[in-house]
Design a protein around this motif. Structure first.
Motif, PDB file in Angstrom:
ATOM      1  N   GLN A 186       0.844  -1.181   0.000  1.00 28.50           N
ATOM      2  CA  GLN A 186       0.000   0.000   0.000  1.00 28.50           C
ATOM      3  C   GLN A 186       0.885   1.238   0.000  1.00 28.50           C
ATOM      4  O   GLN A 186       1.960   1.244   0.605  1.00 28.50           O
ATOM      5  CB  GLN A 186      -0.926   0.012   1.217  1.00 28.50           C
ATOM      6  N   VAL A 187       0.401   2.278  -0.683  1.00 23.03           N
ATOM      7  CA  VAL A 187       1.150   3.528  -0.793  1.00 23.03           C
ATOM      8  C   VAL A 187       0.210   4.665  -0.420  1.00 23.03           C
ATOM      9  O   VAL A 187      -0.760   4.932  -1.142  1.00 23.03           O
ATOM     10  CB  VAL A 187       1.691   3.753  -2.223  1.00 23.03           C
ATOM     11  N   PRO A 188       0.466   5.353   0.686  1.00 26.25           N
ATOM     12  CA  PRO A 188      -0.422   6.453   1.063  1.00 26.25           C
ATOM     13  C   PRO A 188      -0.436   7.558   0.007  1.00 26.25           C
ATOM     14  O   PRO A 188       0.619   7.960  -0.501  1.00 26.25           O
ATOM     15  CB  PRO A 188       0.200   6.967   2.370  1.00 26.25           C
ATOM     16  N   ASN A 189      -1.635   8.010  -0.348  1.00 31.64           N
ATOM     17  CA  ASN A 189      -1.761   9.191  -1.191  1.00 31.64           C
ATOM     18  C   ASN A 189      -1.698  10.433  -0.312  1.00 31.64           C
ATOM     19  O   ASN A 189      -2.113  10.400   0.855  1.00 31.64           O
ATOM     20  CB  ASN A 189      -3.100   9.182  -1.944  1.00 31.64           C
ATOM     21  N   ILE A 190      -1.194  11.515  -0.859  1.00 34.59           N
ATOM     22  CA  ILE A 190      -1.107  12.761  -0.112  1.00 34.59           C
ATOM     23  C   ILE A 190      -1.639  13.908  -0.965  1.00 34.59           C
ATOM     24  O   ILE A 190      -1.662  13.833  -2.192  1.00 34.59           O
ATOM     25  CB  ILE A 190       0.339  13.071   0.334  1.00 34.59           C
ATOM     26  N   LEU A 191      -2.081  14.948  -0.297  1.00 36.74           N
ATOM     27  CA  LEU A 191      -2.419  16.211  -0.958  1.00 36.74           C
ATOM     28  C   LEU A 191      -1.235  17.133  -0.732  1.00 36.74           C
ATOM     29  O   LEU A 191      -0.935  17.507   0.410  1.00 36.74           O
ATOM     30  CB  LEU A 191      -3.694  16.809  -0.376  1.00 36.74           C
ATOM     31  N   VAL A 192      -0.543  17.499  -1.806  1.00 38.02           N
ATOM     32  CA  VAL A 192       0.668  18.307  -1.678  1.00 38.02           C
ATOM     33  C   VAL A 192       0.440  19.707  -2.220  1.00 38.02           C
ATOM     34  O   VAL A 192      -0.361  19.933  -3.125  1.00 38.02           O
ATOM     35  CB  VAL A 192       1.871  17.660  -2.392  1.00 38.02           C
ATOM     36  N   ALA A 194       0.616   9.761  -5.030  1.00 35.09           N
ATOM     37  CA  ALA A 194       1.193   8.826  -4.063  1.00 35.09           C
ATOM     38  C   ALA A 194       2.413   9.470  -3.419  1.00 35.09           C
ATOM     39  O   ALA A 194       3.178  10.200  -4.061  1.00 35.09           O
ATOM     40  CB  ALA A 194       1.572   7.521  -4.751  1.00 35.09           C
ATOM     41  N   ILE A 195       2.616   9.185  -2.150  1.00 32.90           N
ATOM     42  CA  ILE A 195       3.704   9.798  -1.402  1.00 32.90           C
ATOM     43  C   ILE A 195       5.073   9.489  -2.009  1.00 32.90           C
ATOM     44  O   ILE A 195       5.985  10.314  -1.958  1.00 32.90           O
ATOM     45  CB  ILE A 195       3.662   9.343   0.078  1.00 32.90           C
ATOM     46  N   SER A 196       5.204   8.309  -2.612  1.00 37.46           N
ATOM     47  CA  SER A 196       6.514   7.853  -3.084  1.00 37.46           C
ATOM     48  C   SER A 196       7.134   8.770  -4.123  1.00 37.46           C
ATOM     49  O   SER A 196       8.362   8.828  -4.239  1.00 37.46           O
ATOM     50  CB  SER A 196       6.392   6.431  -3.657  1.00 37.46           C
ATOM     51  N   GLY A 197       6.341   9.509  -4.873  1.00 36.28           N
ATOM     52  CA  GLY A 197       6.889  10.381  -5.894  1.00 36.28           C
ATOM     53  C   GLY A 197       7.309  11.750  -5.397  1.00 36.28           C
ATOM     54  O   GLY A 197       7.830  12.557  -6.181  1.00 36.28           O
TER      55      GLY A 197
END
Length: 321
Positions: free
Chosen positions: A121-127, A203-206
């Motif tokens: 799982q990869v948390p999504n974020i609002l950036v 996704a947070i990973s990017g």
């Protein structure tokens, strides 16, 4: 007579599958990654392939089949022989967003595949850029107020992952932040950093590099609790927006009608791989949380998110492509 022929044919497939499963795997396996070399999905796929090779004692070779938001690769898996020697990565794009937004993608996200395991799982974020005058959803709602159309979401295409999350957040907060589509994520991030757009779901990973460098900040995260990688950033559900609190994910799939003993062998191998601490830590540093969940968990995740996404699209008059 035709019914008898079909029955005999089905029986022969079952018997052949059972026989094959006793010696599986007897040769190299191809893992279809539906996105380009060098991206996060490719990195995940190659890491999993290395671990599966160790567990299964045969080479697991990655083949990148890109295009149409992952649909090309998923279609390749759906059309492969159901023998366990062509498997693939499933993502929220290939099995939820694409099937919900596109009328003809060449496969059914449920009927065309056999789920093997939900493993990451990869948390999504609002950036937002670092100097954006809001640090959380409450402040964003107050800032935007009656002039929310003055603010913008960058996304990677109409009815895509970021677009849908942005509209779900608008619904949750009663806002009308405008959508600005881009051909790719890199240009969207460039404009986010430059102030041409204000916000972006991804996704947070990017984004870990820009977050750690202080160039971007996160206003919320899709997770059950705060994450050590982003201390102080509250989950969306805690901020009044549970609709966007679902993380992105990665699953392993096989073609429909793959023999169950083969599926169980693959499922077992994935489970052993993600239990390795070194493997988990490597991916956690990229914002990817490995989880040992089996075929039933993947089936449920796809079904639940498909139903919810299709309902949201219909209720909000978002046209399919």
């Amino acid at each position: 007579m035709k019914t008898l022929i079909r029955t005999l044919a089905a029986a022969s497939v079952v018997l052949a599958g059972a026989s094959q499963a006793q010696t599986y795997p007897a040769k190299s396996i191809t893992l279809i990654v539906p996105f380009a070399v060098g991206g996060i999905t490719d990195i995940v796929g190659r890491g999993l392939a290395d671990e599966l090779s160790k567990e299964l004692q045969v080479p697991v070779v990655v083949e990148n089949r890109t295009g149409a938001g992952g649909a090309i690769g998923a279609q390749v898996v759906s059309q492969a022989a159901p023998d366990g020697y062509t498997i693939g990565l499933a993502t929220v794009s290939t099995h939820v967003v694409n099937p919900s937004c596109n009328k003809a993608i060449g496969y059914d996200p449920v009927e065309s595949f056999t789920p093997v395991a939900l493993f990451a799982q990869v948390p999504n974020i609002l950036v937002a850029r670092a100097d954006f005058p809001a640090d959380n959803l409450a402040e964003l709602k107050k800032l935007a107020g009656q002039k929310s159309s003055d603010y913008t979401f960058g996304n990677t295409g109409y009815c895509g992952f970021g677009h849908l999350l942005g509209e779900q957040l608008n619904n949750a907060l009663g806002l009308e932040i405008r959508q600005v589509p881009y051909r790719g994520g890199s240009q969207a991030v460039t404009d986010l950093l430059g102030g041409q757009v204000d916000l972006m779901f991804d996704a947070i990973s990017g984004h870990l590099g820009n977050l750690k460098a202080g160039k971007l900040k996160a206003l919320g995260i899709a997770a059950e609790a705060e994450q050590p990688l982003l201390p102080g950033v509250k989950p969306f559900a805690e901020q009044g927006a549970p609709a966007v609190n679902n993380p992105s994910w990665y699953g392993l799939i096989a073609p429909a009608h793959t023999p169950e003993p083969v599926v169980r062998r693959l499922e077992e191998a994935v489970g052993k791989a993600v239990e390795k601490e070194a493997f988990r830590n490597t991916f956690y540093d990229m914002g990817i949380i490995l989880t040992a969940a089996g075929s039933d968990a993947l089936k449920e995740r796809i079904g639940t998110e498909l139903e919810g996404t299709r309902r949201f699209i219909k209720e909000n008059n978002i046209e399919m492509q």
